[in-house]
Scaffold this motif. Structure first.
Motif, PDB file in Angstrom:
ATOM      1  N   LEU A   9     -19.960 -16.592 -29.815  1.00 32.02           N
ATOM      2  CA  LEU A   9     -18.647 -16.750 -30.415  1.00 32.02           C
ATOM      3  C   LEU A   9     -18.687 -16.445 -31.896  1.00 32.02           C
ATOM      4  O   LEU A   9     -19.556 -16.913 -32.612  1.00 32.02           O
ATOM      5  CB  LEU A   9     -18.159 -18.182 -30.203  1.00 32.02           C
ATOM      6  N   THR A  10     -17.754 -15.676 -32.329  1.00 35.54           N
ATOM      7  CA  THR A  10     -17.669 -15.394 -33.744  1.00 35.54           C
ATOM      8  C   THR A  10     -17.059 -16.573 -34.466  1.00 35.54           C
ATOM      9  O   THR A  10     -16.379 -17.403 -33.873  1.00 35.54           O
ATOM     10  CB  THR A  10     -16.768 -14.159 -33.975  1.00 35.54           C
ATOM     11  N   SER A  11     -17.283 -16.641 -35.767  1.00 38.14           N
ATOM     12  CA  SER A  11     -16.689 -17.725 -36.552  1.00 38.14           C
ATOM     13  C   SER A  11     -15.175 -17.624 -36.493  1.00 38.14           C
ATOM     14  O   SER A  11     -14.462 -18.620 -36.558  1.00 38.14           O
ATOM     15  CB  SER A  11     -17.167 -17.641 -38.006  1.00 38.14           C
ATOM     16  N   CYS A  12     -14.687 -16.397 -36.327  1.00 32.91           N
ATOM     17  CA  CYS A  12     -13.240 -16.208 -36.227  1.00 32.91           C
ATOM     18  C   CYS A  12     -12.685 -16.913 -34.991  1.00 32.91           C
ATOM     19  O   CYS A  12     -11.656 -17.576 -35.059  1.00 32.91           O
ATOM     20  CB  CYS A  12     -12.944 -14.715 -36.154  1.00 32.91           C
ATOM     21  N   THR A  13     -13.412 -16.787 -33.856  1.00 37.25           N
ATOM     22  CA  THR A  13     -12.967 -17.455 -32.635  1.00 37.25           C
ATOM     23  C   THR A  13     -12.936 -18.951 -32.826  1.00 37.25           C
ATOM     24  O   THR A  13     -11.986 -19.629 -32.471  1.00 37.25           O
ATOM     25  CB  THR A  13     -13.925 -17.121 -31.477  1.00 37.25           C
ATOM     26  N   ALA A  14     -14.038 -19.464 -33.366  1.00 39.20           N
ATOM     27  CA  ALA A  14     -14.131 -20.903 -33.563  1.00 39.20           C
ATOM     28  C   ALA A  14     -13.022 -21.396 -34.481  1.00 39.20           C
ATOM     29  O   ALA A  14     -12.414 -22.448 -34.247  1.00 39.20           O
ATOM     30  CB  ALA A  14     -15.496 -21.257 -34.146  1.00 39.20           C
ATOM     31  N   LEU A  15     -12.742 -20.613 -35.526  1.00 46.62           N
ATOM     32  CA  LEU A  15     -11.692 -21.007 -36.462  1.00 46.62           C
ATOM     33  C   LEU A  15     -10.335 -21.011 -35.770  1.00 46.62           C
ATOM     34  O   LEU A  15      -9.539 -21.946 -35.931  1.00 46.62           O
ATOM     35  CB  LEU A  15     -11.665 -20.035 -37.653  1.00 46.62           C
ATOM     36  N   ALA A  16     -10.104 -19.982 -34.954  1.00 50.07           N
ATOM     37  CA  ALA A  16      -8.815 -19.914 -34.252  1.00 50.07           C
ATOM     38  C   ALA A  16      -8.619 -21.124 -33.363  1.00 50.07           C
ATOM     39  O   ALA A  16      -7.550 -21.716 -33.310  1.00 50.07           O
ATOM     40  CB  ALA A  16      -8.730 -18.637 -33.421  1.00 50.07           C
ATOM     41  N   LEU A  17      -9.697 -21.521 -32.668  1.00 56.17           N
ATOM     42  CA  LEU A  17      -9.572 -22.669 -31.777  1.00 56.17           C
ATOM     43  C   LEU A  17      -9.450 -23.967 -32.551  1.00 56.17           C
ATOM     44  O   LEU A  17      -8.725 -24.869 -32.164  1.00 56.17           O
ATOM     45  CB  LEU A  17     -10.767 -22.708 -30.828  1.00 56.17           C
ATOM     46  N   VAL A 126     -10.499  -5.007 -26.124  1.00 53.76           N
ATOM     47  CA  VAL A 126     -11.623  -5.864 -25.759  1.00 53.76           C
ATOM     48  C   VAL A 126     -12.584  -6.014 -26.942  1.00 53.76           C
ATOM     49  O   VAL A 126     -13.034  -7.119 -27.268  1.00 53.76           O
ATOM     50  CB  VAL A 126     -12.362  -5.299 -24.522  1.00 53.76           C
ATOM     51  N   ASP A 127     -12.881  -4.903 -27.610  1.00 56.13           N
ATOM     52  CA  ASP A 127     -13.781  -4.954 -28.770  1.00 56.13           C
ATOM     53  C   ASP A 127     -13.224  -5.839 -29.884  1.00 56.13           C
ATOM     54  O   ASP A 127     -13.966  -6.580 -30.535  1.00 56.13           O
ATOM     55  CB  ASP A 127     -14.018  -3.540 -29.321  1.00 56.13           C
ATOM     56  N   ALA A 128     -11.918  -5.761 -30.093  1.00 60.57           N
ATOM     57  CA  ALA A 128     -11.309  -6.477 -31.215  1.00 60.57           C
ATOM     58  C   ALA A 128     -11.023  -7.940 -30.914  1.00 60.57           C
ATOM     59  O   ALA A 128     -11.139  -8.796 -31.803  1.00 60.57           O
ATOM     60  CB  ALA A 128     -10.004  -5.770 -31.621  1.00 60.57           C
ATOM     61  N   ASP A 129     -10.661  -8.245 -29.669  1.00 58.06           N
ATOM     62  CA  ASP A 129     -10.071  -9.557 -29.372  1.00 58.06           C
ATOM     63  C   ASP A 129     -10.891 -10.450 -28.449  1.00 58.06           C
ATOM     64  O   ASP A 129     -10.500 -11.582 -28.191  1.00 58.06           O
ATOM     65  CB  ASP A 129      -8.678  -9.365 -28.748  1.00 58.06           C
ATOM     66  N   PHE A 130     -12.028  -9.950 -27.946  1.00 53.91           N
ATOM     67  CA  PHE A 130     -12.840 -10.725 -27.022  1.00 53.91           C
ATOM     68  C   PHE A 130     -14.257 -10.860 -27.567  1.00 53.91           C
ATOM     69  O   PHE A 130     -14.765  -9.945 -28.213  1.00 53.91           O
ATOM     70  CB  PHE A 130     -12.902 -10.055 -25.648  1.00 53.91           C
ATOM     71  N   ALA A 131     -14.892 -11.998 -27.308  1.00 50.24           N
ATOM     72  CA  ALA A 131     -16.294 -12.155 -27.691  1.00 50.24           C
ATOM     73  C   ALA A 131     -17.132 -11.107 -26.949  1.00 50.24           C
ATOM     74  O   ALA A 131     -16.793 -10.715 -25.832  1.00 50.24           O
ATOM     75  CB  ALA A 131     -16.764 -13.568 -27.343  1.00 50.24           C
ATOM     76  N   PRO A 132     -18.230 -10.635 -27.558  1.00 51.14           N
ATOM     77  CA  PRO A 132     -19.027  -9.548 -26.971  1.00 51.14           C
ATOM     78  C   PRO A 132     -19.490  -9.798 -25.536  1.00 51.14           C
ATOM     79  O   PRO A 132     -19.635  -8.864 -24.757  1.00 51.14           O
ATOM     80  CB  PRO A 132     -20.229  -9.450 -27.909  1.00 51.14           C
ATOM     81  N   VAL A 133     -19.699 -11.073 -25.189  1.00 51.05           N
ATOM     82  CA  VAL A 133     -20.211 -11.365 -23.851  1.00 51.05           C
ATOM     83  C   VAL A 133     -19.279 -10.880 -22.744  1.00 51.05           C
ATOM     84  O   VAL A 133     -19.725 -10.439 -21.687  1.00 51.05           O
ATOM     85  CB  VAL A 133     -20.468 -12.877 -23.702  1.00 51.05           C
ATOM     86  N   TRP A 134     -17.970 -10.928 -23.003  1.00 51.93           N
ATOM     87  CA  TRP A 134     -17.015 -10.512 -21.965  1.00 51.93           C
ATOM     88  C   TRP A 134     -17.110  -9.010 -21.714  1.00 51.93           C
ATOM     89  O   TRP A 134     -16.915  -8.543 -20.584  1.00 51.93           O
ATOM     90  CB  TRP A 134     -15.602 -10.931 -22.359  1.00 51.93           C
ATOM     91  N   LYS A 135     -17.404  -8.250 -22.748  1.00 50.21           N
ATOM     92  CA  LYS A 135     -17.611  -6.813 -22.558  1.00 50.21           C
ATOM     93  C   LYS A 135     -18.913  -6.565 -21.799  1.00 50.21           C
ATOM     94  O   LYS A 135     -18.986  -5.699 -20.919  1.00 50.21           O
ATOM     95  CB  LYS A 135     -17.641  -6.086 -23.901  1.00 50.21           C
TER      96      LYS A 135
END
Length: 441
Positions: A9-17, A126-135
């Motif tokens: 998870l990127t820090s951006c994801t964590a921040l959004a949540l 997908v590259d912009a909006d999803f964590a790399p694992v989903w790709k």
């Protein structure tokens, strides 16, 4: 139905949540056009969903229709997605889009040459909006074929707050404490757990949570890739742990025989239906959707969850899963099907089901306020907060013949083990024999 993943998870994801808002900038991305450009076309979508899940996914499809003008037709495949889709392709009646619930099935479809790679528009999203694992889990040999629209948190134990309060029990922190609490619930008049043994996939989820916590992530990864044999002592140990639950008639509603005749929706009904028979049911976050939609339970008040507890001194497991949308080459309207995938990649599409409940999105641009209740928001935070300790559901990573076929492989062998859990070592040997054949094929 539901399933799994590993996640960075990127820090951006964590921040959004953490903020419960879109912290990474940008409003909803539109895809598939907003000008009714697909009017007169029909997209056929196949998937395992039925009941409330199918109903809620239909709301997403209806939103796509309102946006693009394309009609949609959903075809439920039942659990045997691979077999049903294969027969439709052979019969010249291939759907345009399939919602694939297992990584192993996605890989199988790709290797058979059935799938179209995602469009540049979808891949960029997908590259912009999803964590790399989903790709990673949607790709085969470097090409992206699958868009993970729906995620699942598979390490949640759902309970009736009234049942636990009546027994004087609080949500436990360890597996042993959970079984002890279960006996206390049983003494108060309800069975501890409703177990959906008729659906083999629920039993694999029980095993995976125990194994991940007890054996650790490295062995979990090795077993998932069949680099570790199922006859390993760690597997026997996990089966022994699971067997203690299975053979305890105080803990399972109706005992083993009734559990084997209980499907997933019925297991939820035994806890949250009009005539409760059990205090708890283990399964993924999607339990909430069934409890709310079918039994009018208020999530957070009448139905709540605690994290699957740590087993034998290990750390609490977080097993994830998900359903990936793929486009079939042989579909009659694959081009419009790809437009549907571009739409499903947007937070706009995810918000439709998030509002309806029983849903988690891996899209980090989805505003947490889109979820309809605090419990679901907490589930999302739990999943994301686990970081790279999350592991994708093991059976979903396996070839479908072993990990995803009704009446065969791991599903059947764990049902046999539920029926008679007296020989964990023998069951491990049978699992290894089935796995060796499936991975070789």
């Amino acid at each position: 139905m539901m399933r799994r993943r590993t996640t960075l998870l990127t820090s951006c994801t964590a921040l959004a949540l953490a903020l419960g808002a879109t912290a990474c900038g940008g409003g909803p991305v539109t895809a598939g056009g907003g000008d009714k450009s697909l009017s007169g076309q029909t997209v056929t979508v196949a998937g395992v969903w039925s009941g409330s899940e199918q109903k809620n996914f239909q709301k997403v499809l209806d939103a796509f229709t309102a946006k693009t003008g394309a009609k949609t037709q959903f075809v439920s495949t039942g659990d045997n997605v691979s077999t049903v889709v294969g027969s439709k392709i052979e019969g010249g009646n291939a759907p345009d889009v399939v919602m694939v619930p297992q990584v192993g099935v996605l890989q199988q479809f790709a290797k058979k040459g059935w799938l179209k790679p995602l469009s540049p528009t979808a891949e960029q999203t997908v590259d912009a909006d999803f964590a790399p694992v989903w790709k990673k889990y949607g790709s085969v040999d470097g090409s992206l074929y699958g868009l993970y629209f729906k995620a699942a948190h598979k390490s949640t134990v759902w309970y009736s707050p009234d049942a636990l309060a009546q027994a004087g029990v609080k949500p436990p922190k360890t597996y042993d404490a959970m079984l002890k609490a279960g006996h206390t619930v049983s003494d108060s008049g309800l069975a501890a757990f409703a177990v959906a043994g008729q659906d083999g996939w629920t039993l694999t989820d029980w095993f995976e949570n125990i194994y991940l916590s007890q054996a650790g992530p490295e062995k979990y990864d090795a077993l998932a890739a069949h680099k570790l044999k199922w006859t390993d002592s760690s597997v026997v140990q996990a089966l022994t742990t699971l067997g203690k639950l299975f053979k305890d008639k105080q803990l399972i509603a109706g005992g083993q025989k009734e559990a084997l005749n209980t499907d997933f929706p019925s297991s939820v009904e035994k806890v949250f239906g009009p005539k409760p028979e059990a205090g708890m049911v283990y399964e993924g976050d999607f339990v909430a959707g069934v409890a709310h939609d079918q039994f009018q339970r208020t999530i957070g008040k009448d139905a709540d969850f605690f994290p699957f507890p740590a087993v034998g001194g290990g750390t609490a497991p977080v097993v994830s899963g998900g359903d990936a949308a793929v486009v079939l080459k042989d579909g009659k309207n694959a081009k419009a099907g790809m437009k549907l995938l571009e739409y499903l990649a947007t937070p706009e599409a995810a918000a439709v089901w998030a509002k309806a409940g029983g849903f988690l999105s891996p899209n980090k641009k989805l505003d947490l306020s889109s979820y309809s209740d605090d419990v679901t928001r907490a589930t999302a935070k739990s999943l994301v907060g686990a970081g790279d300790s999350v592991r994708f559901d093991m059976s979903d990573q396996a070839p479908a013949a072993f990990g995803g076929t009704k009446g065969a492989g791991e599903w059947k062998l764990l049902q046999d083990f539920l029926r008679d859990p007296s020989d964990p070592k023998g069951t491990a040997a049978k699992l290894e024999s089935a796995a060796a054949k499936a991975y070789q094929d």
